[in-house]
Every structure is written in C-alpha cells, then in structure tokens.
Design a protein around this motif. Structure first.
Motif, PDB file in Angstrom:
ATOM      1  N   VAL A  79      -5.779  -1.534  -9.856  1.00 27.60           N
ATOM      2  CA  VAL A  79      -5.539  -0.743  -9.037  1.00 27.60           C
ATOM      3  C   VAL A  79      -6.562  -0.892  -7.962  1.00 27.60           C
ATOM      4  CG1 VAL A  79      -5.343   1.731  -8.285  1.00 27.60           C
ATOM      5  CG2 VAL A  79      -4.401   1.054 -10.460  1.00 27.60           C
ATOM      6  N   LYS A  80      -6.274  -0.717  -6.560  1.00 25.50           N
ATOM      7  CA  LYS A  80      -7.083  -0.769  -5.359  1.00 25.50           C
ATOM      8  C   LYS A  80      -7.051   0.241  -4.464  1.00 25.50           C
ATOM      9  CE  LYS A  80      -8.273  -5.608  -4.443  1.00 25.50           C
ATOM     10  NZ  LYS A  80      -8.005  -6.577  -3.391  1.00 25.50           N
ATOM     11  N   VAL A  81      -8.036   1.083  -4.330  1.00 23.60           N
ATOM     12  CA  VAL A  81      -8.082   2.216  -3.466  1.00 23.60           C
ATOM     13  C   VAL A  81      -8.883   1.919  -2.152  1.00 23.60           C
ATOM     14  CG1 VAL A  81      -8.434   4.713  -3.336  1.00 23.60           C
ATOM     15  CG2 VAL A  81      -7.805   3.690  -5.477  1.00 23.60           C
ATOM     16  N   GLU A  82      -8.450   2.330  -1.096  1.00 21.05           N
ATOM     17  CA  GLU A  82      -9.226   2.099   0.051  1.00 21.05           C
ATOM     18  C   GLU A  82      -9.262   3.367   1.137  1.00 21.05           C
ATOM     19  OE1 GLU A  82      -8.238  -1.257   2.278  1.00 21.05           O
ATOM     20  OE2 GLU A  82      -8.752  -2.761   0.888  1.00 21.05           O
ATOM     21  N   LYS A  83     -10.009   3.555   1.983  1.00 22.74           N
ATOM     22  CA  LYS A  83      -9.786   4.731   2.747  1.00 22.74           C
ATOM     23  C   LYS A  83      -8.991   4.341   4.043  1.00 22.74           C
ATOM     24  CE  LYS A  83     -14.545   6.379   2.542  1.00 22.74           C
ATOM     25  NZ  LYS A  83     -15.872   6.543   3.280  1.00 22.74           N
ATOM     26  N   CYS A  84      -8.101   5.340   4.579  1.00 23.60           N
ATOM     27  CA  CYS A  84      -7.267   5.053   5.724  1.00 23.60           C
ATOM     28  C   CYS A  84      -7.292   6.322   6.768  1.00 23.60           C
ATOM     29  CB  CYS A  84      -5.755   5.035   5.146  1.00 23.60           C
ATOM     30  SG  CYS A  84      -5.281   6.623   3.991  1.00 23.60           S
ATOM     31  N   TRP A 127       0.725  -1.129   0.000  1.00 23.72           N
ATOM     32  CA  TRP A 127      -0.034  -0.078   0.004  1.00 23.72           C
ATOM     33  C   TRP A 127       0.867   1.146   0.091  1.00 23.72           C
ATOM     34  CZ3 TRP A 127      -5.017   0.004  -0.901  1.00 23.72           C
ATOM     35  CH2 TRP A 127      -5.671  -1.164  -0.680  1.00 23.72           C
ATOM     36  N   ASP A 128       0.581   2.302  -0.907  1.00 23.60           N
ATOM     37  CA  ASP A 128       1.188   3.550  -0.841  1.00 23.60           C
ATOM     38  C   ASP A 128       0.743   4.104   0.497  1.00 23.60           C
ATOM     39  OD1 ASP A 128       2.043   3.151  -3.290  1.00 23.60           O
ATOM     40  OD2 ASP A 128       0.505   4.603  -4.244  1.00 23.60           O
ATOM     41  N   PRO A 129       1.784   5.227   0.890  1.00 20.72           N
ATOM     42  CA  PRO A 129       1.375   6.059   2.217  1.00 20.72           C
ATOM     43  C   PRO A 129      -0.089   6.588   2.075  1.00 20.72           C
ATOM     44  CG  PRO A 129       3.615   6.173   1.399  1.00 20.72           C
ATOM     45  CD  PRO A 129       3.147   5.594   0.593  1.00 20.72           C
ATOM     46  N   CYS A 130      -0.656   6.740   3.206  1.00 26.46           N
ATOM     47  CA  CYS A 130      -1.841   7.329   3.370  1.00 26.46           C
ATOM     48  C   CYS A 130      -1.823   8.847   2.625  1.00 26.46           C
ATOM     49  CB  CYS A 130      -2.496   7.456   4.765  1.00 26.46           C
ATOM     50  SG  CYS A 130      -4.279   7.991   4.835  1.00 26.46           S
ATOM     51  N   THR A 161      -1.858  13.179   6.138  1.00 29.73           N
ATOM     52  CA  THR A 161      -0.974  12.813   7.389  1.00 29.73           C
ATOM     53  C   THR A 161      -1.847  12.967   8.738  1.00 29.73           C
ATOM     54  OG1 THR A 161      -0.776  15.412   7.720  1.00 29.73           O
ATOM     55  CG2 THR A 161       1.113  14.134   6.100  1.00 29.73           C
ATOM     56  N   CYS A 162      -3.095  13.368   8.560  1.00 28.64           N
ATOM     57  CA  CYS A 162      -4.075  13.222   9.656  1.00 28.64           C
ATOM     58  C   CYS A 162      -5.225  12.982   9.419  1.00 28.64           C
ATOM     59  CB  CYS A 162      -3.603  14.319  10.630  1.00 28.64           C
ATOM     60  SG  CYS A 162      -4.108  16.126   9.953  1.00 28.64           S
ATOM     61  N   GLY A 163      -6.275  12.645  10.181  1.00 30.17           N
ATOM     62  CA  GLY A 163      -7.685  12.182   9.795  1.00 30.17           C
ATOM     63  C   GLY A 163      -7.691  11.374   8.778  1.00 30.17           C
ATOM     64  N   GLN A 164      -8.681  11.475   7.902  1.00 32.07           N
ATOM     65  CA  GLN A 164      -8.972  10.485   7.099  1.00 32.07           C
ATOM     66  C   GLN A 164      -8.380  10.716   5.497  1.00 32.07           C
ATOM     67  OE1 GLN A 164     -13.016   8.627   6.623  1.00 32.07           O
ATOM     68  NE2 GLN A 164     -13.098   9.190   4.618  1.00 32.07           N
ATOM     69  N   GLY A 165      -8.118   9.946   4.861  1.00 36.88           N
ATOM     70  CA  GLY A 165      -7.362   9.939   3.527  1.00 36.88           C
ATOM     71  C   GLY A 165      -7.587   8.885   2.781  1.00 36.88           C
ATOM     72  N   MET A 172      -5.573   8.272   9.686  1.00 40.35           N
ATOM     73  CA  MET A 172      -4.460   8.711  10.613  1.00 40.35           C
ATOM     74  C   MET A 172      -4.979   9.402  11.844  1.00 40.35           C
ATOM     75  SD  MET A 172      -1.961   7.788   8.440  1.00 40.35           S
ATOM     76  CE  MET A 172      -0.788   8.310   8.795  1.00 40.35           C
ATOM     77  N   PRO A 173      -3.993   9.841  12.727  1.00 38.25           N
ATOM     78  CA  PRO A 173      -4.218  10.402  13.718  1.00 38.25           C
ATOM     79  C   PRO A 173      -4.907  11.613  13.556  1.00 38.25           C
ATOM     80  CG  PRO A 173      -1.856   9.611  13.845  1.00 38.25           C
ATOM     81  CD  PRO A 173      -2.501   9.365  12.666  1.00 38.25           C
ATOM     82  N   GLU A 174      -5.493  11.920  14.881  1.00 43.24           N
ATOM     83  CA  GLU A 174      -6.464  13.381  14.851  1.00 43.24           C
ATOM     84  C   GLU A 174      -5.480  14.269  14.401  1.00 43.24           C
ATOM     85  OE1 GLU A 174      -9.564  15.794  17.730  1.00 43.24           O
ATOM     86  OE2 GLU A 174      -8.444  13.913  18.316  1.00 43.24           O
ATOM     87  N   CYS A 175      -6.346  15.133  13.548  1.00 43.06           N
ATOM     88  CA  CYS A 175      -5.494  16.289  13.188  1.00 43.06           C
ATOM     89  C   CYS A 175      -5.514  17.514  14.119  1.00 43.06           C
ATOM     90  CB  CYS A 175      -6.386  16.830  11.900  1.00 43.06           C
ATOM     91  SG  CYS A 175      -6.266  15.872  10.170  1.00 43.06           S
ATOM     92  N   HIS A 176      -4.322  18.025  14.150  1.00 42.36           N
ATOM     93  CA  HIS A 176      -4.149  19.119  14.985  1.00 42.36           C
ATOM     94  C   HIS A 176      -3.703  20.285  13.932  1.00 42.36           C
ATOM     95  CE1 HIS A 176      -4.604  16.983  18.821  1.00 42.36           C
ATOM     96  NE2 HIS A 176      -3.752  16.125  18.202  1.00 42.36           N
ATOM     97  N   THR A 177      -4.730  21.217  13.616  1.00 44.73           N
ATOM     98  CA  THR A 177      -4.452  22.076  12.464  1.00 44.73           C
ATOM     99  C   THR A 177      -3.251  23.114  13.028  1.00 44.73           C
ATOM    100  OG1 THR A 177      -6.730  21.787  12.066  1.00 44.73           O
ATOM    101  CG2 THR A 177      -5.428  23.759  11.146  1.00 44.73           C
TER     102      THR A 177
END
Length: 744
Positions: A541-546, A508-511, A514-518, A548-553
C-alpha cells in the motif's frame, strides 16, 4: 434503438419567443411536419446560426454524468442541461458532433440520444440527430441519455443552445460545450464490442480476479452492516451468438434468480444448454462479508479459456442485500484487431438494475416490477432514498474492480510478437475444470492462514490450513474436508527458489478530500507467496498527500444522523434522541438545521401499586368503663394496575380498657331498683329490635368528584319506625366509600 426514432408534431426548437416583428438574435420558421421533410444542411444551418455568443458565461451549463474527460465506446451517459438560480430557459438544443465536422452530413454526428421524459424533450423534426424541447415553457433542467459512438470515432463535441426570452446563447467553447475523446483501452487495444469475426489463432487462457470494494467506509449511506455479501459469481466465455446479460436487454430467468436471490443454479443451467456457443463456465464462491482487507482474505479468482469462435467473456454477481442490483461484465471481447489476445483488462464496476424488482434501497421489501423493465445502470439521480443518490448527479463510486489477465497461450499464434518472454508457452495442459466440488448445501468459514512448515530444515515437511463447517443444509449430502495440507520446506530451503511476486501498482484512489489537502492511496496484490511459507516483505500500500481546489465552505454540511439512543425509561412513556454534527465550520452564515432530534418512545406500562390515604385518628373507646375497642380507617385512593401491589387493610381495631364499672351503694334501694328495671326494659326492647327486619341498602350516590378521589354514600333503614326511645340500634345507618381515585 436510442436516437433511431423521430418525434413529430412539435414546433422548431430555436425560436426567439418574442411578440414583435424584430428578432434580436435569429429565428427560423418551420413548415408544418407534413409539408416539411428534412432539408439538406438544415442541422448545419442551426449550428452556424449563432445568436448572442457569451464566452465563459456560467449561468447555463452542459454536464455529462461524472464529468468524464473520455468516453467509453458504446457506453451510455446521462447528459444534463442546467440553469443556475435564478436563471431559466424556455427552449434548447443539444447536439453531438465529431470533432472538426460541420454537421452537413449524417456521418458528422456522433452517437445517439435517447429521450428520458417525452413531456420535456423530443427529437428535432428537421434535424433528427438533435434534441429539443417538447413545448416552450420555463424550466431550469433537462436530461437525456447519450450513447457514445463505437470504437474508432475519435473526439466528440457535445453542444447546447439556450433560448431565454429574446436571447439565444450558443457556444463553441465554455460551459455549454463539452469535448470528450475516446478512452484508450488498457494493455492492448481490444476490438469493437462485439467483434463479428475474430482473426486470432490458437487459444488463450485467462485468470479473472474479482476485487469487491463495497464497504461502509466508501459507501456509508444506509450501508447494511449485517449480511452484506457478494453472491456466487457465475459467467462464461462464449461466442457472439449468446448473450448472458446486456444493457437494454431483459433479464433471463437465471439472471433474475442471481439478481434477486443470489442463486447461480438456474443461470449455470442456461449457460450449459448453449452447447458449442460456450467454451468455459466461470464460477466463484460467494463472499461473506462483502469486503475484507486482502491480508485477511485473498480476492477470489477463476480461470477460463477463449478461442477464435468463443472470444467474449461475461459474468455477474449480486450485491446482497439489494432489490435486484448486480455488477459484472457483458460480452468483454478479448480478441484484438492485430489478431492477438488482449494482455490485461482492468475495469471498475458500478451496480446495475436487473429490471425485476422495484426497490430503491438495499433492504427495500420485495416489490416485483410489472411489467419487467430493461437492464440499466444505476445512476446517482434514480431516487432520493437510493444509497447512491447525489442531487448534483455525480458519478457513482465503483463498488468493485475486475482484473482479467492472460496467463498463457496455446497453439500457433497469428500475432508472433510476444508481450513478454514468458508469455508464449509451447503447450498448455488440458483445460482444468474450475468447477468447485463443494456442495451448495455446505456452508464454510474462510480458510485460515497457512501454518508454519512442520520442517525447520531443508527436509520436506508440510503445512496446514483449516476452515470450519458452519452449516450443513442437507444431511444426506456429505461435506468435504475442513483441513488442507501442502508440502513445504524450512525457511530459505525452497527447491524452486520462488520469491514473492506482486502485481503492478493499481491506479490511485480518488483524493479523500473534495477540496483542500487530502490523502490518496493505491494498492497492489500478492500474485505468488514464497513456497517456504515466509511472509512477503514487499510494500502493498502506498499513501500520498493530494491537493484539490481551494475549499469554499458550504454552510450546513452535516454528517448523517446517528442511530437512535435507547429509550430513557424501562417501562411506560419516555424519549430517545439522535444527533449529527457539522462537517465544516460555518463560515458563510449561521445554520438553522437541528443537530439533535428527540422523539417519544413507549415501552410496556409500568406496574402501579395500590395507593391509600393516611390513617385517621383512633376513635374514642366504645365503652365508658370496662373493656371496649377503638377503630381507625384509611381510604383507597387508587386501585392497583398492570400487576402492581394489592391494597393493604383499610380498617384497624384495637382494644381499650377504662376504669372498672363500680355499683354505687350510696343511693337508695328504690333508685337502684328503678335503674335495674329500666335496664331490663331496654334489654327487652333491644332484643325485640334485633328481630325487626331492615330495608335493603339504597344505591350508592353519585361520586362527588370525576377524578382525584371522591366519596359515595348509601343508607339502610328499618321497615318499621319506633319512638326515639325504642330500638335505637335500628335507626338509619350510613356507609361511605372512596370513588374515582384515578389521577386527574
């Protein structure tokens, strides 16, 4: 070698830095270097001498570049010790231990450290495996290189201690301790690199496939939109006696030509000169542009062989344009400890610097590195102008991936356990030459897709693909064909029944966030297309949701600047703008950063036409009766400039006709006679006045204004004065002209 030397003449790292006699944590007093040889167990005493232990204390942090969970044996990593603002430290120790060891013996220590900045760091005098400060002073960051131990070393514990004022922090857990274990090899365990003696039997044949992933989407900073490419790939399968390139070594002339010019000619010459140390020369064509989807252009590949004496594989290819940056494998060992051949190697590649050019960005001007430096991997902290720069020191996103896959084995094998039924073949045809017979002077476009089969039935037909000859650099060297044909049959009529074969799914490629849903994606490739020419229906090609930790803007997280706009004018002085946008909403406060920049721009001067004043009123007729003329004038305010229109006329004359001149008959004859005599006298005087010479014109007076239009005058007078009743036409005359008409 990293960690091999010991820097002398510095005080012991761990000190309390207090002026009183009481030490609140602990301290050692070190004997001078000439009187204090390394004492047994000294490193372990340091490790056991814990001062203030602060579990979970996050003011200080030990970080390995890229934050890997595993280490690659014999690979080099950048290790950073960081103090978060406003904290700082004056002294420190960094040490690497094998897991479960106490540090009493030399073999308890894992890998080697390498000093980056001798003004900041040195090896500890009484404990050579440890790194300490050169001088105690206030600092917030230090960096060293750490080379991981060879394969089979197990897990490693990196530890740091901090001296800040009177307090020493030393942690067995938490932010000052980093645990990493050896990375498991993929698809069969390879030997240590390089293996001194390979015990495998027979030979093996491999296919190496190069997947370029250097694109503007993945590496957007300063991406060269034009002329981005991978140079022709060059490499070999070889023995341990030959080194094509390696970290810490110096580039040969051939490697330098690849790194700076993208030319493999010299490197191939060097490889072929190695004789029996080389089994196969590996070559692939250059790729223009650097990245295209796999459904547009297949990934380039080449085949090579290995045997017991020549079981290492190396290659390189240049990133273009760049100063001297490349990717590749160095001495990849395909022989296993079990006396077999590695089934598959998949390796993500980051760029490395050949040490011959000192540029810091893709299109930096050529600047030779004198003296030549050692080959080293690029890092995200090399230079702020680097396209890979990251102030946090994160890992560089790979720019390519290489897959080395075993496709056949020949001869009797020592390891009789096959990986799969189809893997063992009784015999392999003689080694096919993978050399490309296309001359370097012929530049082609990519092959087009195969056409449909000329046969719609199960009769034999053929299909075609073609390419275009873009340039022939040497007309004396003929260029090969531009069309290629292949036998085929109609849909569903394959004589071999060959189906669409695909590879295993890639990682899998990286999400994307960097935070939240990607989103994350993974791909696989087509290994063999159906021989009937039909399309491959397998999902690629397969694409899925991923998540990440909660975003701190973070406020002021901005996109890169856009390109400059066109100049606002077509000539003269104007302005151009560029802009950027916020990447995230401002939740932690206002952002004072500019979102738009304006700068002046100058194009060639605009043509300026001549500027004149308005016409004056018409003068009175110069005759009181009969035919005469009137005049009107205007003044030049500004002369034409930069090719502007010339000045129009400044004086206009027109005729005027008044009443007829009538002689009066009512006067006496005497008065008429007197008038005629008077006119005759004046006529004679005027004739005489015309013969009088005049003085030259005087010089023009100073202009009445410095700009905006002023006036100058000059005079002319007769050389001989007459009474006022004489030579009225020879009196002083005056001329006026405009001056300094340019705007203020």
């Amino acid at each position: 070698m990293p960690g091999a030397g010991v820097h002398r003449g510095a005080p012991l790292l761990l000190r309390c830095l207090i002026t009183g006699t009481l030490c609140y944590a602990f301290t050692f007093t070190e004997e001078p270097a000439e009187r204090a040889p390394k004492s047994d167990g000294y490193c372990s005493r340091i490790l056991r001498a814990q001062g203030t232990k602060r579990e979970g204390y996050q003011e200080f942090r030990l970080r390995v570049e890229g934050d890997p969970e595993n280490y690659q044996p014999s690979s080099t990593y950048r290790v950073t010790l960081i103090a978060s603002h406003p904290a700082y430290f004056r002294g420190f120790t960094v040490i690497a231990l094998k897991e479960g060891k106490d540090g009493d013996k030399d073999e308890d220590y894992a890998g080697n450290f390498q000093i980056i900045d001798e003004e900041d760091t040195q090896f500890m005098t009484n404990c050579p495996p440890a790194v300490t400060e050169s001088t105690p002073r206030r600092r917030t960051r230090i960096q060293v290189f750490w080379t991981a131990p060879p394969s089979g070393s197990g897990c490693v514990i990196l530890k740091a201690s901090i001296v800040q004022k009177k307090i020493i922090y030393f942690q067995d857990e938490g932010s000052l301790t980093k645990r990493m274990c050896e990375k498991e090899p993929l698809f069969g365990e390879a030997t240590d690199k390089p293996l001194l003696d390979c015990c495998a039997c027979g030979t093996a044949k491999y296919r190496v496939t190069f997947y370029g992933n250097w694109s503007e989407k993945i590496h957007p900073k300063d991406y060269p939109r034009r002329a981005n490419h991978w140079s022709a790939l060059i490499g070999a399968s070889h023995s341990r006696n030959y080194v094509l390139w390696e970290y810490g070594g110096y580039s040969s002339d051939g490697v330098k030509q690849v790194a700076e010019l993208g030319s493999p000619v010299k490197t191939e010459e060097e490889i072929r000169q190695k004789g029996d140390d080389v089994l196969t020369v590996i070559k692939m064509k250059a790729q223009w542009p650097a990245w295209q989807p796999l459904n547009v252009r297949a990934a380039p590949s080449a085949e090579f062989s290995v045997d017991r004496a020549r079981h290492l594989m190396s290659f390189l290819t240049m990133m273009g344009p760049s100063p001297d940056w490349n990717v590749g494998l160095s001495a990849e060992d395909l022989c296993t400890k079990e006396c077999g051949w590695v089934q598959k190697v998949i390796q993500d590649l980051i760029p490395w610097d050949a040490g011959t050019d000192s540029g810091v960005s893709y299109e930096s001007p050529n600047k030779a590195t004198i003296p030549q430096e050692k080959i080293r991997p690029l890092t995200s902290l090399d230079h702020p102008q680097s396209p890979f720069y990251d102030p946090e020191g994160g890992a560089i996103t790979p720019v390519a991936r290489v897959v080395v896959e075993r496709i056949a084995r020949k001869g009797e094998q020592c390891n009789i356990v096959p990986d799969n039924v189809d893997d063992i073949v009784a015999d392999i045809a003689p080694e096919e030459k993978e050399e490309d017979d296309t001359p370097e002077t012929c530049i082609y476009s990519n092959w087009s897709p195969w056409s449909a089969c000329s046969s719609a039935t199960c009769e034999k037909g053929k299909r075609m693909r073609q390419r275009m000859l873009k340039a022939q650099l040497d007309l004396s060297v003929p260029c090969p064909h531009t069309q290629d044909f292949q036998p085929c049959m109609g849909p569903g009529c394959s004589d071999e029944g060959e189906a669409c074969l695909v590879t295993e799914w890639g990682e899998w490629d990286p999400c994307s966030a960097t935070c939240g849903q990607g989103m994350k994606r993974r791909e696989r490739m087509v290994k063999t297309v159906p021989s009937d020419g039909s399309a491959c229906e397998a999902e690629m090609v397969k694409v899925e949701k991923c998540m990440m930790p909660e975003c701190h803007t973070i406020p002021c997280l901005l996109t890169p600047w856009s390109d400059w706009s066109d100049c606002s004018v077509t000539c003269g002085k104007g302005a151009r703008t560029r802009s950027r946008q916020f990447k995230s909403p401002l939740e932690l406060g206002e952002c004072a950063e500019d979102l738009e920049q304006v700068e002046k721009c100058m194009l060639p001067e605009c043509p300026m036409d001549c500027v004149v004043s308005e016409w004056t009123e018409w003068s009175e007729c110069n005759k009181s009766c009969g035919k005469g003329h009137m005049l009107r004038t205007r003044m030049v305010k500004m002369e034409p400039q930069f090719g502007g229109n010339p000045c129009p006329e400044t004086v206009q004359r027109k005729k005027c006709k008044l009443r007829k001149c009538n002689n009066s008959k009512s006067g006496s004859a005497n008065s008429d006679e007197r008038r005629r005599r008077k006119e005759a006298r004046e006529k004679r005087r005027n004739k005489q006045g015309r013969e009088v010479t005049m003085k030259p014109w005087s010089t023009w007076t100073e202009c009445t204004k410095l700009c905006g239009g002023g006036i100058q005058e000059r005079l002319i007078t007769a050389k001989k004065r007459f009474k006022s009743s004489q030579l009225s036409s020879c009196k002083e005359r005056k001329e006026i002209r405009a001056c300094n008409v340019h705007p203020c």
